[in-house]
Design a protein around this motif. Sequence first.
Motif, PDB file in Angstrom:
ATOM      1  N   ARG A   1       0.862  -1.174   0.000  1.00  0.00           N
ATOM      2  CA  ARG A   1       0.000   0.000   0.000  1.00  0.00           C
ATOM      3  C   ARG A   1       0.897   1.221   0.000  1.00  0.00           C
ATOM      4  NH1 ARG A   1      -3.997  -0.563   4.797  1.00  0.00           N
ATOM      5  NH2 ARG A   1      -4.792   1.362   3.934  1.00  0.00           N
ATOM      6  N   ILE A   2       0.437   2.256  -0.671  1.00  0.00           N
ATOM      7  CA  ILE A   2       1.208   3.493  -0.730  1.00  0.00           C
ATOM      8  C   ILE A   2       0.614   4.469   0.281  1.00  0.00           C
ATOM      9  CG2 ILE A   2       2.045   5.358  -2.206  1.00  0.00           C
ATOM     10  CD1 ILE A   2       2.968   2.481  -3.030  1.00  0.00           C
ATOM     11  N   ALA A   3       1.422   4.834   1.269  1.00  0.00           N
ATOM     12  CA  ALA A   3       1.006   5.794   2.287  1.00  0.00           C
ATOM     13  C   ALA A   3       1.255   7.199   1.748  1.00  0.00           C
ATOM     14  CB  ALA A   3       1.798   5.573   3.570  1.00  0.00           C
ATOM     15  N   ASN A   4       0.216   8.004   1.731  1.00  0.00           N
ATOM     16  CA  ASN A   4       0.290   9.373   1.222  1.00  0.00           C
ATOM     17  C   ASN A   4      -0.006  10.347   2.348  1.00  0.00           C
ATOM     18  OD1 ASN A   4       0.000   9.403  -2.087  1.00  0.00           O
ATOM     19  ND2 ASN A   4      -0.822   7.557  -1.165  1.00  0.00           N
ATOM     20  N   MET A   5       0.708  11.465   2.338  1.00  0.00           N
ATOM     21  CA  MET A   5       0.397  12.554   3.262  1.00  0.00           C
ATOM     22  C   MET A   5       0.516  13.856   2.481  1.00  0.00           C
ATOM     23  SD  MET A   5       1.888  13.669   6.999  1.00  0.00           S
ATOM     24  CE  MET A   5       3.581  13.805   6.497  1.00  0.00           C
ATOM     25  N   ILE A   6      -0.513  14.677   2.593  1.00  0.00           N
ATOM     26  CA  ILE A   6      -0.491  16.002   1.985  1.00  0.00           C
ATOM     27  C   ILE A   6      -0.389  17.006   3.122  1.00  0.00           C
ATOM     28  CG2 ILE A   6      -1.754  17.682   0.596  1.00  0.00           C
ATOM     29  CD1 ILE A   6      -3.020  15.332  -0.892  1.00  0.00           C
ATOM     30  N   ILE A   7       0.638  17.818   3.074  1.00  0.00           N
ATOM     31  CA  ILE A   7       0.890  18.761   4.155  1.00  0.00           C
ATOM     32  C   ILE A   7       0.163  20.063   3.818  1.00  0.00           C
ATOM     33  CG2 ILE A   7       2.669  19.928   5.517  1.00  0.00           C
ATOM     34  CD1 ILE A   7       4.499  17.515   4.650  1.00  0.00           C
ATOM     35  N   ALA A   8      -1.122  20.036   4.089  1.00  0.00           N
ATOM     36  CA  ALA A   8      -2.009  21.174   3.853  1.00  0.00           C
ATOM     37  C   ALA A   8      -3.196  21.009   4.786  1.00  0.00           C
ATOM     38  CB  ALA A   8      -2.473  21.195   2.398  1.00  0.00           C
ATOM     39  N   THR A   9      -3.844  22.087   5.103  1.00  0.00           N
ATOM     40  CA  THR A   9      -4.951  22.021   6.047  1.00  0.00           C
ATOM     41  C   THR A   9      -6.283  22.161   5.320  1.00  0.00           C
ATOM     42  OG1 THR A   9      -3.512  23.092   7.648  1.00  0.00           O
ATOM     43  CG2 THR A   9      -5.832  22.985   8.194  1.00  0.00           C
ATOM     44  N   PRO A  10      -7.078  21.095   5.318  1.00  0.00           N
ATOM     45  CA  PRO A  10      -8.430  21.214   4.758  1.00  0.00           C
ATOM     46  C   PRO A  10      -9.284  22.091   5.661  1.00  0.00           C
ATOM     47  CG  PRO A  10      -7.754  18.925   4.946  1.00  0.00           C
ATOM     48  CD  PRO A  10      -6.760  19.739   5.707  1.00  0.00           C
ATOM     49  N   LYS A  11     -10.214  22.796   5.058  1.00  0.00           N
ATOM     50  CA  LYS A  11     -11.087  23.682   5.834  1.00  0.00           C
ATOM     51  C   LYS A  11     -12.033  22.875   6.718  1.00  0.00           C
ATOM     52  CE  LYS A  11     -10.920  27.340   2.442  1.00  0.00           C
ATOM     53  NZ  LYS A  11     -11.659  28.242   1.573  1.00  0.00           N
ATOM     54  N   GLU A  12     -12.207  23.351   7.938  1.00  0.00           N
ATOM     55  CA  GLU A  12     -13.198  22.840   8.886  1.00  0.00           C
ATOM     56  C   GLU A  12     -13.033  21.373   9.256  1.00  0.00           C
ATOM     57  OE1 GLU A  12     -17.084  23.871   7.467  1.00  0.00           O
ATOM     58  OE2 GLU A  12     -16.511  25.938   7.095  1.00  0.00           O
ATOM     59  N   LEU A  13     -11.817  20.855   9.221  1.00  0.00           N
ATOM     60  CA  LEU A  13     -11.586  19.474   9.645  1.00  0.00           C
ATOM     61  C   LEU A  13     -10.668  19.467  10.851  1.00  0.00           C
ATOM     62  CD1 LEU A  13     -11.113  17.671   6.218  1.00  0.00           C
ATOM     63  CD2 LEU A  13     -13.117  17.645   7.688  1.00  0.00           C
ATOM     64  N   VAL A  14     -10.892  18.497  11.727  1.00  0.00           N
ATOM     65  CA  VAL A  14     -10.080  18.378  12.939  1.00  0.00           C
ATOM     66  C   VAL A  14      -9.538  16.951  13.034  1.00  0.00           C
ATOM     67  CG1 VAL A  14     -11.329  20.197  14.175  1.00  0.00           C
ATOM     68  CG2 VAL A  14     -12.113  17.832  14.329  1.00  0.00           C
ATOM     69  N   ALA A  15      -8.759  16.696  14.066  1.00  0.00           N
ATOM     70  CA  ALA A  15      -8.122  15.396  14.277  1.00  0.00           C
ATOM     71  C   ALA A  15      -9.103  14.244  14.135  1.00  0.00           C
ATOM     72  CB  ALA A  15      -7.488  15.359  15.668  1.00  0.00           C
ATOM     73  N   GLU A  16      -8.672  13.222  13.423  1.00  0.00           N
ATOM     74  CA  GLU A  16      -9.396  11.969  13.210  1.00  0.00           C
ATOM     75  C   GLU A  16     -10.580  12.070  12.238  1.00  0.00           C
ATOM     76  OE1 GLU A  16      -8.038   9.131  14.296  1.00  0.00           O
ATOM     77  OE2 GLU A  16      -6.498  10.347  15.258  1.00  0.00           O
ATOM     78  N   ASP A  17     -10.901  13.253  11.730  1.00  0.00           N
ATOM     79  CA  ASP A  17     -11.994  13.363  10.751  1.00  0.00           C
ATOM     80  C   ASP A  17     -11.660  12.553   9.508  1.00  0.00           C
ATOM     81  OD1 ASP A  17     -13.600  14.997  12.238  1.00  0.00           O
ATOM     82  OD2 ASP A  17     -13.211  16.828  11.089  1.00  0.00           O
ATOM     83  N   ARG A  18     -12.671  11.886   8.968  1.00  0.00           N
ATOM     84  CA  ARG A  18     -12.568  11.220   7.665  1.00  0.00           C
ATOM     85  C   ARG A  18     -13.269  12.114   6.651  1.00  0.00           C
ATOM     86  NH1 ARG A  18     -12.344   5.157   7.150  1.00  0.00           N
ATOM     87  NH2 ARG A  18     -11.348   4.544   9.065  1.00  0.00           N
ATOM     88  N   PHE A  19     -12.707  12.169   5.442  1.00  0.00           N
ATOM     89  CA  PHE A  19     -13.327  12.999   4.424  1.00  0.00           C
ATOM     90  C   PHE A  19     -12.892  12.525   3.046  1.00  0.00           C
ATOM     91  CE2 PHE A  19      -9.210  14.753   5.191  1.00  0.00           C
ATOM     92  CZ  PHE A  19      -8.790  15.305   3.997  1.00  0.00           C
ATOM     93  N   GLY A  20     -13.674  12.861   2.069  1.00  0.00           N
ATOM     94  CA  GLY A  20     -13.328  12.574   0.687  1.00  0.00           C
ATOM     95  C   GLY A  20     -12.831  13.837   0.028  1.00  0.00           C
ATOM     96  N   PHE A  21     -11.911  13.680  -0.896  1.00  0.00           N
ATOM     97  CA  PHE A  21     -11.447  14.831  -1.665  1.00  0.00           C
ATOM     98  C   PHE A  21     -11.170  14.382  -3.090  1.00  0.00           C
ATOM     99  CE2 PHE A  21      -7.442  13.025  -0.308  1.00  0.00           C
ATOM    100  CZ  PHE A  21      -6.542  13.320  -1.323  1.00  0.00           C
ATOM    101  N   THR A  22     -10.928  15.340  -3.956  1.00  0.00           N
ATOM    102  CA  THR A  22     -10.716  15.010  -5.367  1.00  0.00           C
ATOM    103  C   THR A  22      -9.396  15.534  -5.883  1.00  0.00           C
ATOM    104  OG1 THR A  22     -11.886  17.003  -6.104  1.00  0.00           O
ATOM    105  CG2 THR A  22     -13.186  14.967  -5.902  1.00  0.00           C
ATOM    106  N   VAL A  23      -8.860  14.781  -6.852  1.00  0.00           N
ATOM    107  CA  VAL A  23      -7.682  15.201  -7.612  1.00  0.00           C
ATOM    108  C   VAL A  23      -8.074  15.089  -9.083  1.00  0.00           C
ATOM    109  CG1 VAL A  23      -5.261  14.742  -8.163  1.00  0.00           C
ATOM    110  CG2 VAL A  23      -6.120  14.293  -5.844  1.00  0.00           C
ATOM    111  N   ARG A  24      -7.959  16.175  -9.798  1.00  0.00           N
ATOM    112  CA  ARG A  24      -8.209  16.155 -11.249  1.00  0.00           C
ATOM    113  C   ARG A  24      -6.876  16.429 -11.929  1.00  0.00           C
ATOM    114  NH1 ARG A  24     -12.959  19.420 -13.610  1.00  0.00           N
ATOM    115  NH2 ARG A  24     -13.957  17.415 -13.316  1.00  0.00           N
ATOM    116  N   VAL A  25      -6.506  15.554 -12.833  1.00  0.00           N
ATOM    117  CA  VAL A  25      -5.266  15.750 -13.595  1.00  0.00           C
ATOM    118  C   VAL A  25      -5.666  16.247 -14.975  1.00  0.00           C
ATOM    119  CG1 VAL A  25      -3.219  14.652 -14.549  1.00  0.00           C
ATOM    120  CG2 VAL A  25      -4.046  13.981 -12.285  1.00  0.00           C
ATOM    121  N   ASP A  26      -5.153  17.424 -15.324  1.00  0.00           N
ATOM    122  CA  ASP A  26      -5.454  18.081 -16.596  1.00  0.00           C
ATOM    123  C   ASP A  26      -6.966  18.168 -16.780  1.00  0.00           C
ATOM    124  OD1 ASP A  26      -2.694  18.313 -16.981  1.00  0.00           O
ATOM    125  OD2 ASP A  26      -2.586  16.381 -17.989  1.00  0.00           O
ATOM    126  N   ASP A  27      -7.469  17.755 -17.947  1.00  0.00           N
ATOM    127  CA  ASP A  27      -8.909  17.857 -18.192  1.00  0.00           C
ATOM    128  C   ASP A  27      -9.611  16.513 -18.040  1.00  0.00           C
ATOM    129  OD1 ASP A  27      -7.896  16.612 -20.430  1.00  0.00           O
ATOM    130  OD2 ASP A  27      -9.020  17.817 -21.867  1.00  0.00           O
TER     131      ASP A  27
END
Length: 192
Positions: A95-121
């Motif tokens: 498994r590839i462990a990923n960490m993005i060093i940025a702060t999502p809005k309105e999230l705190v410790a242990e929150d689960r959330f979905g996010f998106t990555v769009r590459v080009d179009d």
Amino acid sequence: MLEKYSRFVALATAALAMTVSPVFAQATNPPSAKEELVRPDIPSREHYPDAGQAFGMTWYYNNDSDNPFVAFQVPETDNQLWTMSCRKQKDGSVRIANMIIATPKELVAEDRFGFTVRVDDRRSIGVLARMLPANIEGEDYHMPQFYLPASHALFPALAKGNRAYVNLNGNKFSLHLNGSGDALTKFLKACQ
């Protein structure tokens, strides 16, 4: 008389519904084949500012055989935005462990959330993450972290694209993918 009036109202209502319903039915028809082939617009840099440009960030592959990793970082520093490392599982899979060093809005410790990555179009790729503890330069923070199989669609998209647009729960940014192909290919091969 009341019965005749009730029947008349029912028939008039049914006739009106039959006349109007085709108009509304047209609005709910599925998209045509031509409409389905239309690609989404590329997000603008106005809404997804370049997160690495000001710092000169690049894609870096560390070929340490014990712990290979890839990072989008400022060269020769610990200033990183996105890191990926191999995590071998008991069953032999990786498994590839990923960490993005940025702060999502309105999230705190242990929150689960979905996010998106769009590459080009291309279509957006959805990812599930969790706000987990991370020690960064001696300080404890909670950062978005997630695990993906090495075969996940995100990796070839990042390796073959020009720019990734990330929406972390409203924190929107983009990053260039120059050099990501070589770094990710070597990294994923080392993780096998």
